[in-house]
Design a protein around this motif. Structure first.
Motif, PDB file in Angstrom:
ATOM      1  N   GLN A 104      20.839 -46.404  13.913  1.00  0.00           N
ATOM      2  CA  GLN A 104      21.698 -44.981  13.800  1.00  0.00           C
ATOM      3  C   GLN A 104      21.898 -44.286  15.068  1.00  0.00           C
ATOM      4  N   PHE A 105      22.986 -44.640  15.868  1.00  0.00           N
ATOM      5  CA  PHE A 105      23.174 -44.099  17.004  1.00  0.00           C
ATOM      6  C   PHE A 105      23.167 -42.532  17.192  1.00  0.00           C
ATOM      7  N   ALA A 106      23.869 -41.919  16.206  1.00  0.00           N
ATOM      8  CA  ALA A 106      24.137 -40.411  16.095  1.00  0.00           C
ATOM      9  C   ALA A 106      22.530 -39.875  15.855  1.00  0.00           C
ATOM     10  N   LEU A 107      21.640 -40.394  15.054  1.00  0.00           N
ATOM     11  CA  LEU A 107      20.386 -40.106  14.931  1.00  0.00           C
ATOM     12  C   LEU A 107      19.590 -40.237  16.402  1.00  0.00           C
ATOM     13  N   CYS A 108      19.966 -41.347  16.848  1.00  0.00           N
ATOM     14  CA  CYS A 108      19.217 -41.444  18.432  1.00  0.00           C
ATOM     15  C   CYS A 108      19.581 -40.371  19.282  1.00  0.00           C
ATOM     16  N   ARG A 109      20.917 -39.829  19.273  1.00  0.00           N
ATOM     17  CA  ARG A 109      21.172 -38.792  20.230  1.00  0.00           C
ATOM     18  C   ARG A 109      20.409 -37.595  19.749  1.00  0.00           C
ATOM     19  N   SER A 110      20.118 -37.419  18.449  1.00  0.00           N
ATOM     20  CA  SER A 110      19.766 -36.211  18.012  1.00  0.00           C
ATOM     21  C   SER A 110      18.173 -36.259  18.618  1.00  0.00           C
ATOM     22  N   LEU A 111      17.714 -37.302  18.715  1.00  0.00           N
ATOM     23  CA  LEU A 111      16.111 -37.331  19.104  1.00  0.00           C
ATOM     24  C   LEU A 111      16.204 -36.836  20.725  1.00  0.00           C
ATOM     25  N   LEU A 112      17.174 -36.957  21.360  1.00  0.00           N
ATOM     26  CA  LEU A 112      17.031 -36.767  22.641  1.00  0.00           C
ATOM     27  C   LEU A 112      17.190 -35.268  22.817  1.00  0.00           C
ATOM     28  N   ARG A 113      17.652 -34.508  21.814  1.00  0.00           N
ATOM     29  CA  ARG A 113      17.738 -33.186  21.916  1.00  0.00           C
ATOM     30  C   ARG A 113      16.770 -32.418  21.016  1.00  0.00           C
ATOM     31  N   GLY A 115      12.386 -31.777  19.675  1.00  0.00           N
ATOM     32  CA  GLY A 115      11.096 -31.980  20.159  1.00  0.00           C
ATOM     33  C   GLY A 115      10.900 -31.620  21.510  1.00  0.00           C
ATOM     34  N   PRO A 116       9.920 -32.438  22.205  1.00  0.00           N
ATOM     35  CA  PRO A 116       9.555 -32.161  23.816  1.00  0.00           C
ATOM     36  C   PRO A 116      10.749 -32.658  24.395  1.00  0.00           C
ATOM     37  N   ALA A 117      11.523 -33.475  24.129  1.00  0.00           N
ATOM     38  CA  ALA A 117      12.763 -33.954  24.915  1.00  0.00           C
ATOM     39  C   ALA A 117      13.561 -33.155  25.102  1.00  0.00           C
ATOM     40  N   ALA A 118      13.885 -31.822  24.244  1.00  0.00           N
ATOM     41  CA  ALA A 118      14.778 -30.792  24.412  1.00  0.00           C
ATOM     42  C   ALA A 118      14.638 -30.228  25.577  1.00  0.00           C
ATOM     43  N   SER A 119      13.196 -30.210  26.156  1.00  0.00           N
ATOM     44  CA  SER A 119      12.979 -29.417  27.298  1.00  0.00           C
ATOM     45  C   SER A 119      12.133 -30.186  28.526  1.00  0.00           C
ATOM     46  N   LEU A 120      12.755 -31.619  28.546  1.00  0.00           N
ATOM     47  CA  LEU A 120      12.362 -32.589  29.375  1.00  0.00           C
ATOM     48  C   LEU A 120      12.705 -32.194  30.879  1.00  0.00           C
ATOM     49  N   ARG A 121      13.975 -31.715  31.013  1.00  0.00           N
ATOM     50  CA  ARG A 121      14.303 -31.392  32.252  1.00  0.00           C
ATOM     51  C   ARG A 121      13.416 -30.558  32.998  1.00  0.00           C
ATOM     52  N   ILE A 122      13.097 -29.409  32.208  1.00  0.00           N
ATOM     53  CA  ILE A 122      12.438 -28.324  32.977  1.00  0.00           C
ATOM     54  C   ILE A 122      10.887 -28.962  33.174  1.00  0.00           C
ATOM     55  N   ASN A 123      10.374 -29.719  32.224  1.00  0.00           N
ATOM     56  CA  ASN A 123       9.049 -30.268  32.478  1.00  0.00           C
ATOM     57  C   ASN A 123       8.647 -31.011  33.605  1.00  0.00           C
ATOM     58  N   ILE A 124       9.527 -32.101  33.631  1.00  0.00           N
ATOM     59  CA  ILE A 124       9.584 -32.892  34.702  1.00  0.00           C
ATOM     60  C   ILE A 124       9.798 -32.341  36.028  1.00  0.00           C
ATOM     61  N   ARG A 125      10.588 -31.543  36.104  1.00  0.00           N
ATOM     62  CA  ARG A 125      10.997 -30.919  37.516  1.00  0.00           C
ATOM     63  C   ARG A 125       9.698 -29.932  37.827  1.00  0.00           C
ATOM     64  N   ALA A 126       8.943 -29.525  36.887  1.00  0.00           N
ATOM     65  CA  ALA A 126       7.713 -28.520  36.900  1.00  0.00           C
ATOM     66  C   ALA A 126       6.524 -29.548  37.581  1.00  0.00           C
TER      67      ALA A 126
END
Length: 228
Positions: A104-113, A115-126
């Protein structure tokens, strides 16, 4: 003859007002039913970051995020590490969904947006900024760039696949998943061992306590919930 702008005209000009975005609290299930094997379903009550992981808008928004991250006072390192670890689990779960007969490719895309993945960019930069302060900045920020590049390419492939593009292969998706996970693991190696161990304990507690309300969480879990 060009018209002149009088003081009366200027006084009639009203300043633009920017609306404040509302941040809603949601419950996110990180793993779909097809990938429960080997890990319990994760349910986390969190406040989603206003900045999503995948930059679907103009590059200017990414620059805004960078400026925001630089201005924002960092929380203690211990608050970011568990969120990064949970995102690793989330990406691993996504990888499992790609192994099915009909992903389910659409579901996979939603997983990237979610839970924690939604703020991954800020977390890993920190995390990388803390590594930089201890002399490991070059390696850490290279890991950040590699992780984000892989995730963005994965998201693009998932979008194309959801539109039945035959050129978007599952093999390429899994390659990007692997690259992202390797980069995250390498980034976490820059974290002091005691902080990393504590982060793993807190992340595991989230996985084991999916039905526990936020009010009953211990201080470490409450701190993680607040940063998410």
């Amino acid at each position: 003859m060009a018209s002149l702008v009088t003081s009366a005209h200027v006084s009639n000009i009203k300043p633009l007002r920017c609306s404040t975005r509302k941040v809603n609290r949601v419950n996110c299930e990180l793993s779909p039913p097809s990938c429960r094997e080997g890990r319990r379903m994760v349910s986390i009550s969190l406040v989603l970051s206003p900045f999503l992981l995948i930059p679907n808008r103009a590059d200017a928004e990414g620059n805004l995020l960078d400026r925001y991250a630089k201005r924002k006072k960092l929380e203690p390192l211990e608050t970011y590490v568990p969120a990064v670890i949970l995102t690793q689990f989330q990406i691993e779960d996504l990888d499992k969904t790609l192994e099915g007969d009909e992903p389910q490719f659409a579901l996979c895309r939603s997983l990237l947006r979610s839970g924690p993945a939604a703020s991954l960019r800020i977390n890993i930069r920190a995390v990388a900024q803390y590594a930089s302060d201890s002399g490991n900045g070059k390696t850490a920020f290279n890991n950040v760039d590699e992780c984000l590049r892989s995730i963005e390419e994965l998201d693009s492939l998932l979008l194309r696949a959801s539109r039945n593009d035959p050129g978007a292969s599952v093999k390429s998706m899994k390659t990007n998943v692997k690259s992202a996970l390797i980069a995250l693991d390498s980034l976490l190696q820059t974290v002091p061992s005691d902080v990393l161990s504590k982060g793993k304990v807190i992340a595991d507690s989230y996985l084991d306590r999916e039905d526990v309300e936020t009010e009953s969480l211990d201080p470490g879990l409450k701190q993680l919930e607040s940063i998410l």
